[in-house]
Design a protein around this motif. Structure first.
Motif, PDB file in Angstrom:
ATOM      1  N   GLY A  32      -8.129   2.004   8.674  1.00  0.00           N
ATOM      2  CA  GLY A  32      -6.911   2.658   8.191  1.00  0.00           C
ATOM      3  C   GLY A  32      -5.953   3.042   9.308  1.00  0.00           C
ATOM      4  O   GLY A  32      -6.360   3.330  10.437  1.00  0.00           O
ATOM      5  N   HIS A  33      -4.662   3.006   8.957  1.00  0.00           N
ATOM      6  CA  HIS A  33      -3.594   3.520   9.821  1.00  0.00           C
ATOM      7  C   HIS A  33      -3.714   3.079  11.273  1.00  0.00           C
ATOM      8  O   HIS A  33      -3.606   3.885  12.200  1.00  0.00           O
ATOM      9  CB  HIS A  33      -3.524   5.060   9.731  1.00  0.00           C
ATOM     10  CG  HIS A  33      -2.242   5.604  10.263  1.00  0.00           C
ATOM     11  ND1 HIS A  33      -2.168   6.816  10.902  1.00  0.00           N
ATOM     12  CD2 HIS A  33      -0.988   5.096  10.277  1.00  0.00           C
ATOM     13  CE1 HIS A  33      -0.916   7.051  11.278  1.00  0.00           C
ATOM     14  NE2 HIS A  33      -0.178   6.007  10.903  1.00  0.00           N
ATOM     15  N   HIS A  34      -3.969   1.784  11.464  1.00  0.00           N
ATOM     16  CA  HIS A  34      -3.901   1.186  12.796  1.00  0.00           C
ATOM     17  C   HIS A  34      -4.875   1.822  13.783  1.00  0.00           C
ATOM     18  O   HIS A  34      -4.689   1.718  14.991  1.00  0.00           O
ATOM     19  CB  HIS A  34      -2.458   1.221  13.318  1.00  0.00           C
ATOM     20  CG  HIS A  34      -1.459   0.975  12.224  1.00  0.00           C
ATOM     21  ND1 HIS A  34      -1.340  -0.262  11.634  1.00  0.00           N
ATOM     22  CD2 HIS A  34      -0.603   1.799  11.557  1.00  0.00           C
ATOM     23  CE1 HIS A  34      -0.428  -0.183  10.654  1.00  0.00           C
ATOM     24  NE2 HIS A  34       0.028   1.055  10.588  1.00  0.00           N
ATOM     25  N   GLY A  35      -5.883   2.519  13.235  1.00  0.00           N
ATOM     26  CA  GLY A  35      -6.887   3.143  14.107  1.00  0.00           C
ATOM     27  C   GLY A  35      -6.484   4.523  14.596  1.00  0.00           C
ATOM     28  O   GLY A  35      -6.951   4.959  15.646  1.00  0.00           O
ATOM     29  N   GLY A  92      -5.098   1.010   3.411  1.00  0.00           N
ATOM     30  CA  GLY A  92      -3.714   1.236   3.862  1.00  0.00           C
ATOM     31  C   GLY A  92      -3.701   2.184   5.045  1.00  0.00           C
ATOM     32  O   GLY A  92      -4.485   2.023   5.991  1.00  0.00           O
ATOM     33  N   ASP A  93      -2.825   3.175   4.970  1.00  0.00           N
ATOM     34  CA  ASP A  93      -2.744   4.175   6.040  1.00  0.00           C
ATOM     35  C   ASP A  93      -3.223   5.542   5.551  1.00  0.00           C
ATOM     36  O   ASP A  93      -2.845   6.580   6.101  1.00  0.00           O
ATOM     37  CB  ASP A  93      -1.291   4.317   6.529  1.00  0.00           C
ATOM     38  CG  ASP A  93      -0.893   3.190   7.468  1.00  0.00           C
ATOM     39  OD1 ASP A  93      -1.754   2.350   7.796  1.00  0.00           O
ATOM     40  OD2 ASP A  93       0.286   3.158   7.881  1.00  0.00           O
ATOM     41  N   ALA A  94      -4.055   5.556   4.502  1.00  0.00           N
ATOM     42  CA  ALA A  94      -4.481   6.843   3.924  1.00  0.00           C
ATOM     43  C   ALA A  94      -5.065   7.751   5.001  1.00  0.00           C
ATOM     44  O   ALA A  94      -5.858   7.313   5.830  1.00  0.00           O
ATOM     45  CB  ALA A  94      -5.507   6.606   2.825  1.00  0.00           C
ATOM     46  N   THR A 126       0.818  -1.226   0.000  1.00  0.00           N
ATOM     47  CA  THR A 126       0.000   0.000   0.000  1.00  0.00           C
ATOM     48  C   THR A 126       0.845   1.267   0.000  1.00  0.00           C
ATOM     49  O   THR A 126       0.495   2.248  -0.624  1.00  0.00           O
ATOM     50  CB  THR A 126      -0.957   0.042   1.202  1.00  0.00           C
ATOM     51  OG1 THR A 126      -0.193   0.003   2.416  1.00  0.00           O
ATOM     52  CG2 THR A 126      -1.960  -1.104   1.153  1.00  0.00           C
ATOM     53  N   HIS A 127       1.971   1.249   0.709  1.00  0.00           N
ATOM     54  CA  HIS A 127       2.873   2.403   0.713  1.00  0.00           C
ATOM     55  C   HIS A 127       4.202   1.972   1.308  1.00  0.00           C
ATOM     56  O   HIS A 127       4.316   0.896   1.869  1.00  0.00           O
ATOM     57  CB  HIS A 127       2.271   3.597   1.458  1.00  0.00           C
ATOM     58  CG  HIS A 127       2.002   3.373   2.925  1.00  0.00           C
ATOM     59  ND1 HIS A 127       1.124   2.424   3.379  1.00  0.00           N
ATOM     60  CD2 HIS A 127       2.496   3.983   4.033  1.00  0.00           C
ATOM     61  CE1 HIS A 127       1.076   2.458   4.698  1.00  0.00           C
ATOM     62  NE2 HIS A 127       1.915   3.378   5.130  1.00  0.00           N
ATOM     63  N   ARG A 128       5.215   2.813   1.184  1.00  0.00           N
ATOM     64  CA  ARG A 128       6.581   2.377   1.463  1.00  0.00           C
ATOM     65  C   ARG A 128       6.985   2.434   2.937  1.00  0.00           C
ATOM     66  O   ARG A 128       8.153   2.201   3.258  1.00  0.00           O
ATOM     67  CB  ARG A 128       7.568   3.174   0.628  1.00  0.00           C
ATOM     68  CG  ARG A 128       7.596   4.650   0.916  1.00  0.00           C
ATOM     69  CD  ARG A 128       8.917   5.296   0.528  1.00  0.00           C
ATOM     70  NE  ARG A 128       9.288   5.097  -0.854  1.00  0.00           N
ATOM     71  CZ  ARG A 128      10.425   4.488  -1.236  1.00  0.00           C
ATOM     72  NH1 ARG A 128      11.262   4.031  -0.330  1.00  0.00           N
ATOM     73  NH2 ARG A 128      10.728   4.384  -2.503  1.00  0.00           N
ATOM     74  N   ASP A 156       6.500  -0.396   8.307  1.00  0.00           N
ATOM     75  CA  ASP A 156       5.532  -1.253   8.999  1.00  0.00           C
ATOM     76  C   ASP A 156       4.548  -1.907   8.025  1.00  0.00           C
ATOM     77  O   ASP A 156       3.688  -2.676   8.429  1.00  0.00           O
ATOM     78  CB  ASP A 156       4.802  -0.496  10.119  1.00  0.00           C
ATOM     79  CG  ASP A 156       3.967   0.662   9.612  1.00  0.00           C
ATOM     80  OD1 ASP A 156       4.501   1.502   8.872  1.00  0.00           O
ATOM     81  OD2 ASP A 156       2.768   0.730   9.961  1.00  0.00           O
ATOM     82  N   HIS A 157       4.704  -1.600   6.729  1.00  0.00           N
ATOM     83  CA  HIS A 157       3.892  -2.259   5.696  1.00  0.00           C
ATOM     84  C   HIS A 157       4.732  -3.084   4.726  1.00  0.00           C
ATOM     85  O   HIS A 157       4.195  -3.955   4.041  1.00  0.00           O
ATOM     86  CB  HIS A 157       3.070  -1.225   4.924  1.00  0.00           C
ATOM     87  CG  HIS A 157       2.042  -0.581   5.797  1.00  0.00           C
ATOM     88  ND1 HIS A 157       0.707  -0.820   5.696  1.00  0.00           N
ATOM     89  CD2 HIS A 157       2.202   0.263   6.859  1.00  0.00           C
ATOM     90  CE1 HIS A 157       0.066  -0.147   6.642  1.00  0.00           C
ATOM     91  NE2 HIS A 157       0.950   0.525   7.358  1.00  0.00           N
ATOM     92  N   ILE A 158       6.038  -2.816   4.664  1.00  0.00           N
ATOM     93  CA  ILE A 158       6.824  -3.521   3.637  1.00  0.00           C
ATOM     94  C   ILE A 158       8.125  -4.148   4.144  1.00  0.00           C
ATOM     95  O   ILE A 158       8.800  -4.837   3.386  1.00  0.00           O
ATOM     96  CB  ILE A 158       7.167  -2.590   2.444  1.00  0.00           C
ATOM     97  CG1 ILE A 158       8.071  -1.435   2.882  1.00  0.00           C
ATOM     98  CG2 ILE A 158       5.901  -2.084   1.753  1.00  0.00           C
ATOM     99  CD1 ILE A 158       8.782  -0.751   1.727  1.00  0.00           C
TER     100      ILE A 158
HETATM  101 ZN   LIG Z   1       1.204   1.770   9.041  1.00  0.00          ZN
END
Ligand SMILES: [Zn+2]
Length: 439
Positions: free
Chosen positions: A359-362, A330-332, A96-98, A101-103
């Protein structure tokens, strides 16, 4: 018609007894969703009713607060994919993005054994586009500038730790700011790795359409709708949701008549002239100017702005499979959401959501009030991959007011860090939580 609106609602008729469950497919087809406990990070494995697999992110927090560290997550995903399908193949890998914690898990040789059908990345990772290169150069110069200026701030240890984390997550090692981009190896895997390095890469959205809708031969029966990131690089910036009255924190603070200082408008802490249009390191005169600025700049604020900018590059996708619609944002953050929610077509699509990845872990600015209260259907299942935060940056993640609002709407929410509290429809495992989404 207007009379009908002002009339008091009629008392509800007693429902007919034993009404058959609405629109449930006799086949009982489901889409399998597995949320791994990666702490403050995301990793989701999906399997469609026809047996295709989709991996959405594979990252975890640097301090290893979840159940995985090192190569463990990559190995677990590979083992699970083989168990699910009998093959070492994922039909679509989505990053979803770089943010690490996502990649970060893609920085592993384990993936060399995996065949992929396609890899999807946000369009800002298409380095053949000059606008993309300009965007990252700006971001990097800003990050390096901040990392270099940090020693001149007198920061409490915990604040320094928070800033270091944000910088690290933005791809810069604060202890060695001139070293290579820390997420670079993971990005290399995503761009040209796996067992078949030539597999198709899609950079999404590829057009200005909102939503951008397409299908792909590697995911039969799936219709994909891309809603973000914005196609215009100028729109990839953090907009403060509190100004639009869109966060649950804003609501709470106003209700308590607290001063609005922490919710003030976001401005660029270093000013545009610090967005150097060239690669780091900064020139000596620039460093000198940064040094003088450091007395007036809040480094936490600066680092947070950097973090928000990368979150704003998140892919926002809806995967449609039969009657199932999975919303994967994702984390938008609010900048992206504001644009999505302004589109009637996108809102109509989102109103059919049957599963929501929070999104974004709440966090406070990734899930807006409009989305929760006016758009998302009631009583759908949701998953939040999170780790209760303590410390400067991750305080209030997940935001209690957001979780309350989701619950008030009737959503059934499973938290990765509290599998035992998951509602009954979820199936907690040793290091994950499973869900079957009817389709
Ligand atoms: Zn994240």
């Amino acid at each position: 018609m207007s009379a009908a609106r002002t009339t008091k609602p009629k008392p509800k008729k007693t429902p007919a007894p034993k009404k058959p469950a609405a629109k449930k497919r006799p086949s009982g087809a489901t889409l399998h969703v597995r949320m791994y406990d990666v702490g403050f990070g995301d990793c989701f494995l999906l399997r469609t009713p026809t047996g295709q697999t989709v991996l959405v992110d594979a990252g975890f927090h640097s301090q290893g607060k979840g159940a995985f560290s090192g190569n463990e997550l990559a190995e677990q995903v590979l083992a699970d994919v083989k168990a699910l399908t009998g093959k070492a193949r994922v039909d679509v890998v989505i990053a979803t993005h770089r943010h690490a914690d996502h990649i970060v898990s893609f920085n592993s040789k384990t993936w060399d054994a995996l065949e992929v059908g396609e890899v999807w990345l946000p369009w800002v990772e298409d380095l053949t586009k000059p606008a993309v290169v300009r965007l990252w150069k700006k971001q990097q110069a800003f990050a390096y500038g901040l990392a270099r200026a940090l020693p001149s701030f007198s920061l409490k240890a915990e604040v320094r730790e928070a800033v270091d984390f944000l910088l690290w997550n933005a791809g810069v090692d604060p202890k060695a700011p001139l070293a290579a981009w820390s997420n670079a190896d993971a990005m290399t895997t995503l761009r040209e790795g796996f067992r078949n390095p030539g597999a198709r890469r899609r950079y999404l959205p590829a057009t200005k359409a909102l939503p951008e809708t397409f299908t792909t031969p590697v995911l039969p029966g799936v219709t994909v709708h891309a809603l973000g990131p914005p196609a215009d690089p100028d729109l990839i910036a953090h907009l403060d949701p509190s100004k639009d009255d869109e966060t649950y924190r804003a609501l709470l603070m106003r209700a308590a008549e607290m001063p609005g200082e922490p919710l003030g408008p976001v401005r660029h802490p270093f000013g545009d002239r610090w967005l150097a249009d060239g690669p780091p390191p900064l020139r000596p005169d620039e460093l000198k100017r940064l040094d003088s600025l450091s007395r007036n700049v809040d480094p936490v604020f600066a680092a947070k702005a950097l973090d928000d900018m990368i979150n704003s590059t998140s892919l926002v996708l809806v995967l449609e499979v039969g009657s199932a619609r999975l919303l994967l944002p994702g984390d938008a953050e609010w900048g992206t959401w504001k644009r999505i929610l302004a589109s009637a077509e996108a809102r109509t699509l989102l109103k059919g959501t049957t599963f929501f990845k929070v999104g974004h872990h709440g966090s406070h600015n990734a899930t807006s009030r409009t989305l929760v209260e006016d758009v998302l259907p009631k009583a759908i299942p949701a998953m939040v991959s999170t780790q209760e935060g303590k410390g400067t940056y991750r305080n209030d993640i997940p935001l209690p007011e957001l979780l309350d609002a989701l619950e008030a709407k009737g959503l059934k929410v499973a938290r990765s860090d509290r599998p035992d509290e998951a509602p009954r429809l979820f199936k907690p495992g040793e290091k994950w939580i499973d869900l079957e989404v009817p389709c």
